[in-house]
Design a protein around this motif. Structure first.
Motif, PDB file in Angstrom:
ATOM      1  N   ILE A  64      10.321  19.677  -8.971  1.00  0.00           N
ATOM      2  CA  ILE A  64       9.497  19.593 -10.323  1.00  0.00           C
ATOM      3  C   ILE A  64       8.400  18.991  -9.945  1.00  0.00           C
ATOM      4  N   VAL A  65       7.748  18.832  -8.681  1.00  0.00           N
ATOM      5  CA  VAL A  65       6.474  18.392  -8.583  1.00  0.00           C
ATOM      6  C   VAL A  65       5.543  19.747  -8.849  1.00  0.00           C
ATOM      7  N   MET A  66       4.937  19.680  -9.941  1.00  0.00           N
ATOM      8  CA  MET A  66       3.878  20.906 -10.312  1.00  0.00           C
ATOM      9  C   MET A  66       2.698  20.830  -9.420  1.00  0.00           C
ATOM     10  N   PRO A  67       2.607  22.157  -8.618  1.00  0.00           N
ATOM     11  CA  PRO A  67       1.332  22.359  -8.311  1.00  0.00           C
ATOM     12  C   PRO A  67       0.087  21.908  -9.039  1.00  0.00           C
ATOM     13  N   THR A  68      -1.148  21.580  -8.285  1.00  0.00           N
ATOM     14  CA  THR A  68      -2.281  21.212  -9.193  1.00  0.00           C
ATOM     15  C   THR A  68      -2.725  22.503  -9.876  1.00  0.00           C
ATOM     16  N   SER A  69      -2.444  23.609  -9.401  1.00  0.00           N
ATOM     17  CA  SER A  69      -3.266  24.616 -10.125  1.00  0.00           C
ATOM     18  C   SER A  69      -2.387  24.790 -11.631  1.00  0.00           C
ATOM     19  N   GLN A  70      -1.204  24.399 -11.628  1.00  0.00           N
ATOM     20  CA  GLN A  70      -0.503  24.317 -13.062  1.00  0.00           C
ATOM     21  C   GLN A  70      -1.070  23.102 -13.918  1.00  0.00           C
ATOM     22  N   GLN A  71      -1.496  22.005 -13.130  1.00  0.00           N
ATOM     23  CA  GLN A  71      -1.653  20.714 -13.812  1.00  0.00           C
ATOM     24  C   GLN A  71      -3.169  21.172 -14.713  1.00  0.00           C
ATOM     25  N   GLY A 111      14.400   8.061 -22.342  1.00  0.00           N
ATOM     26  CA  GLY A 111      13.717   9.316 -22.497  1.00  0.00           C
ATOM     27  C   GLY A 111      12.764   9.884 -21.200  1.00  0.00           C
ATOM     28  N   ASP A 112      11.846  10.319 -21.580  1.00  0.00           N
ATOM     29  CA  ASP A 112      10.940  10.761 -20.665  1.00  0.00           C
ATOM     30  C   ASP A 112      10.161   9.636 -19.833  1.00  0.00           C
ATOM     31  N   TYR A 113      10.433   8.405 -19.921  1.00  0.00           N
ATOM     32  CA  TYR A 113       9.624   7.171 -19.448  1.00  0.00           C
ATOM     33  C   TYR A 113       9.598   7.417 -17.887  1.00  0.00           C
ATOM     34  N   LEU A 114      10.706   7.525 -17.266  1.00  0.00           N
ATOM     35  CA  LEU A 114      10.829   7.328 -15.850  1.00  0.00           C
ATOM     36  C   LEU A 114       9.978   8.559 -15.182  1.00  0.00           C
ATOM     37  N   GLU A 115       9.925   9.671 -15.684  1.00  0.00           N
ATOM     38  CA  GLU A 115       9.496  10.729 -15.055  1.00  0.00           C
ATOM     39  C   GLU A 115       7.914  10.781 -15.430  1.00  0.00           C
ATOM     40  N   MET A 116       7.459  10.172 -16.525  1.00  0.00           N
ATOM     41  CA  MET A 116       5.876  10.029 -16.606  1.00  0.00           C
ATOM     42  C   MET A 116       5.513   9.033 -15.697  1.00  0.00           C
ATOM     43  N   MET A 117       6.099   7.833 -15.450  1.00  0.00           N
ATOM     44  CA  MET A 117       5.609   6.880 -14.556  1.00  0.00           C
ATOM     45  C   MET A 117       5.750   7.568 -13.037  1.00  0.00           C
ATOM     46  N   TRP A 118       6.653   8.339 -12.681  1.00  0.00           N
ATOM     47  CA  TRP A 118       6.724   8.690 -11.167  1.00  0.00           C
ATOM     48  C   TRP A 118       5.608   9.916 -11.045  1.00  0.00           C
ATOM     49  N   ARG A 119       5.427  10.757 -12.199  1.00  0.00           N
ATOM     50  CA  ARG A 119       4.168  11.677 -12.174  1.00  0.00           C
ATOM     51  C   ARG A 119       3.027  11.075 -12.052  1.00  0.00           C
ATOM     52  N   ASN A 160       2.324   8.273 -10.638  1.00  0.00           N
ATOM     53  CA  ASN A 160       2.399   7.616  -9.332  1.00  0.00           C
ATOM     54  C   ASN A 160       1.972   9.063  -8.335  1.00  0.00           C
ATOM     55  N   ARG A 161       2.452  10.062  -8.406  1.00  0.00           N
ATOM     56  CA  ARG A 161       2.204  11.359  -7.566  1.00  0.00           C
ATOM     57  C   ARG A 161       0.751  11.486  -7.693  1.00  0.00           C
ATOM     58  N   LEU A 162       0.104  11.369  -8.884  1.00  0.00           N
ATOM     59  CA  LEU A 162      -1.199  11.778  -9.185  1.00  0.00           C
ATOM     60  C   LEU A 162      -2.192  10.852  -8.495  1.00  0.00           C
ATOM     61  N   GLN A 163      -1.656   9.526  -8.551  1.00  0.00           N
ATOM     62  CA  GLN A 163      -2.541   8.734  -7.770  1.00  0.00           C
ATOM     63  C   GLN A 163      -2.593   8.949  -6.327  1.00  0.00           C
ATOM     64  N   ALA A 183      -9.009   4.295  -0.257  1.00  0.00           N
ATOM     65  CA  ALA A 183      -8.445   5.285   0.539  1.00  0.00           C
ATOM     66  C   ALA A 183      -8.698   5.287   1.784  1.00  0.00           C
ATOM     67  N   THR A 184      -7.543   5.131   2.374  1.00  0.00           N
ATOM     68  CA  THR A 184      -7.384   5.157   3.932  1.00  0.00           C
ATOM     69  C   THR A 184      -6.228   6.131   4.252  1.00  0.00           C
ATOM     70  N   ALA A 185      -6.065   6.418   5.447  1.00  0.00           N
ATOM     71  CA  ALA A 185      -4.766   6.749   6.025  1.00  0.00           C
ATOM     72  C   ALA A 185      -3.459   6.046   5.745  1.00  0.00           C
ATOM     73  N   SER A 186      -3.673   4.860   5.965  1.00  0.00           N
ATOM     74  CA  SER A 186      -2.468   3.961   5.824  1.00  0.00           C
ATOM     75  C   SER A 186      -2.265   3.914   4.356  1.00  0.00           C
ATOM     76  N   SER A 187      -3.112   3.821   3.465  1.00  0.00           N
ATOM     77  CA  SER A 187      -2.650   3.423   1.844  1.00  0.00           C
ATOM     78  C   SER A 187      -2.196   5.070   1.443  1.00  0.00           C
ATOM     79  N   VAL A 188      -2.428   6.350   2.074  1.00  0.00           N
ATOM     80  CA  VAL A 188      -1.735   7.797   1.726  1.00  0.00           C
ATOM     81  C   VAL A 188      -0.423   7.415   2.315  1.00  0.00           C
ATOM     82  N   ARG A 189      -0.286   6.803   3.637  1.00  0.00           N
ATOM     83  CA  ARG A 189       1.273   6.696   4.141  1.00  0.00           C
ATOM     84  C   ARG A 189       2.209   5.818   3.297  1.00  0.00           C
ATOM     85  N   PHE A 190       1.410   4.621   2.698  1.00  0.00           N
ATOM     86  CA  PHE A 190       2.413   3.747   1.998  1.00  0.00           C
ATOM     87  C   PHE A 190       2.864   4.530   0.697  1.00  0.00           C
ATOM     88  N   TYR A 191       1.755   5.448   0.092  1.00  0.00           N
ATOM     89  CA  TYR A 191       2.391   6.045  -0.985  1.00  0.00           C
ATOM     90  C   TYR A 191       3.530   7.131  -0.751  1.00  0.00           C
TER      91      TYR A 191
END
Length: 405
Positions: free
Chosen positions: A107-114, A218-226, A228-231, A291-299
């Motif tokens: 359910i992770v939408m590609p950026t082209s859809q977003q 409701g959709d709260y959880l999905e909104m928060m995780w999406r 997070n993925r955008l970040q 924006a560092t390699a370690s922060s991306v790994r953290f996400y």
């Protein structure tokens, strides 16, 4: 003779009808209709292979072709996250966690859809994420970011109050030029375009984030995780961000109070006095990530850990992985902000000479939050007027309110 001719003619006609019948049956195929799923794979499966390329092309469109390194940096790491989650498990339910992670990937939408906007968007076209980040970023590639849905963007609601606080803060008016507003639905996007130049519609087909999202329902959880993925995507594109909830008022710039070498810094509901302590109570309402390699790994670690805590929001999972200890291979240092400066309705400082932000946390209901935030902004305006007039008498917040105490 006549009888024989009739028989031959009848046989010929029967042969013609038989050939027509077999031809039609062959074209129609078996009598059982085929289901839509048997005709082609689901859309997410078709587009999964192009998600990486879409993300980079959207970010770089009109400038240059992405390098191989950029494609590798921007690639989603869901497969790697699944493997890491399985390796870390070691307890009951490991198999279920792996299946949950696989389902999450679907359910992770590609950026082209977003970034696609339907024709009925009357407020103008949608700019792609890469272009908006380029326009919003400071010289060191830092952006401010908030997220709204239609309920929070309505006239007279949080978005208006949020932007007003920048106009009345000390040295905050120019920060709005670097603010990217992420709209979670079409109504929020149109409202944003009416009041702010940098708006991004984070579209998720088949989901409606427009209504008031009740905590953990409701959709709260999905909104928060999406969100997070955008970040994570923004980090992968090479931009540092400071995310702020829209129910936070800004009175001063937070950057002088964030260390230049900070990697992941989050606000607190309750601050225990040590910015490095995992005993602080995290609140993702204010979140700075360099924006560092370690922060991306953290996400990546953060997203992968969702499978171990099904039904929990991203803030809960953040707290757990910080208390467990960030794995050495991730390498990111997590710190917390002092509520004396970055306060909220849970815990806040009373010295308006030091306050940076005020968050409507520990409060349920839009009306209650708005009521107290308006009083807080009025108190701030009164403080500023006194300072301008040379009055140094102590002035603090108007408490108690509906939420703030």
């Amino acid at each position: 003779m006549k009888s024989a001719t009739s028989l031959l003619l009848g046989a010929a006609l029967a042969t013609v009808f038989f050939l027509l019948y077999t031809s039609v049956c062959r074209d129609l195929g078996p009598g059982q209709p085929r289901s839509p799923s048997s005709l082609s794979p689901p859309r997410w499966a078709q587009e999964q292979g192009t998600a990486v390329a879409s993300k980079v092309v959207n970010a770089e469109r009109g400038t240059r072709r992405p390098t191989k390194q950029e494609v590798e940096r921007a690639a989603p790491r869901e497969e790697k996250q699944t493997n890491e989650a399985a390796a870390r498990g070691g307890g009951d339910g490991d198999g279920a966690a792996g299946q949950h992670q696989q389902n999450q990937q679907k359910i992770v939408m590609p950026t082209s859809q977003q970034v696609r906007v339907p024709p009925d968007t009357s407020s103008g076209h949608q700019d792609d994420l890469g272009e908006l980040l380029r326009r919003a970023a400071t010289a060191d590639r830092t952006v401010l970011m908030t997220a709204i849905n239609e309920a929070w963007a309505a006239p007279g609601s949080f978005l208006d109050l949020f932007l007003e606080s920048f106009r009345h803060g000390e040295g905050t008016a120019q920060l709005v030029r670097h603010l990217l507003v992420v709209a979670m639905d079409g109504g929020a996007f149109q409202r944003c375009r009416a009041v702010h130049p940098l708006c991004y519609w984070f579209r998720v087909d088949g989901m409606d984030f427009g209504a008031e999202q009740t905590y953990m329902k409701g959709d709260y959880l999905e909104m928060m995780w999406r969100r997070n993925r955008l970040q994570q995507t923004i980090l992968e594109l090479g931009y540092t961000f400071l995310f702020t909830d829209v129910d936070i008022l800004w009175f001063r710039s937070p950057f002088p109070h964030i260390s230049p070498d900070a990697q992941v810094v989050m606000s607190s509901d309750f601050f225990v006095g040590d910015p490095d302590s995992p005993g602080n109570y995290p609140n993702g309402g204010l979140l700075y990530v360099r924006a560092t390699a370690s922060s991306v790994r953290f996400y990546q670690h953060w997203q992968a850990s969702r499978a171990r805590f099904p039904g929990k929001h991203e803030q809960f999972v953040f707290d757990r992985i910080v208390k467990e200890g960030v794995p050495p291979h991730v390498g990111a240092r997590v710190r917390f902000l002092d509520t004396a400066r970055f306060g909220g309705f849970c815990q806040h400082g009373d010295d308006l000479g030091r306050v940076v932000t005020m968050h409507a946390n520990c409060c349920v209901g839009l009306r209650n939050k708005l009521f107290d935030l308006r009083n807080v902004l009025d108190d701030w305006k009164a403080y500023r007027a006194r300072v301008a007039a040379g009055d140094t008498a102590r002035l603090s917040w108007r408490v108690p309110g509906r939420c703030i105490h």
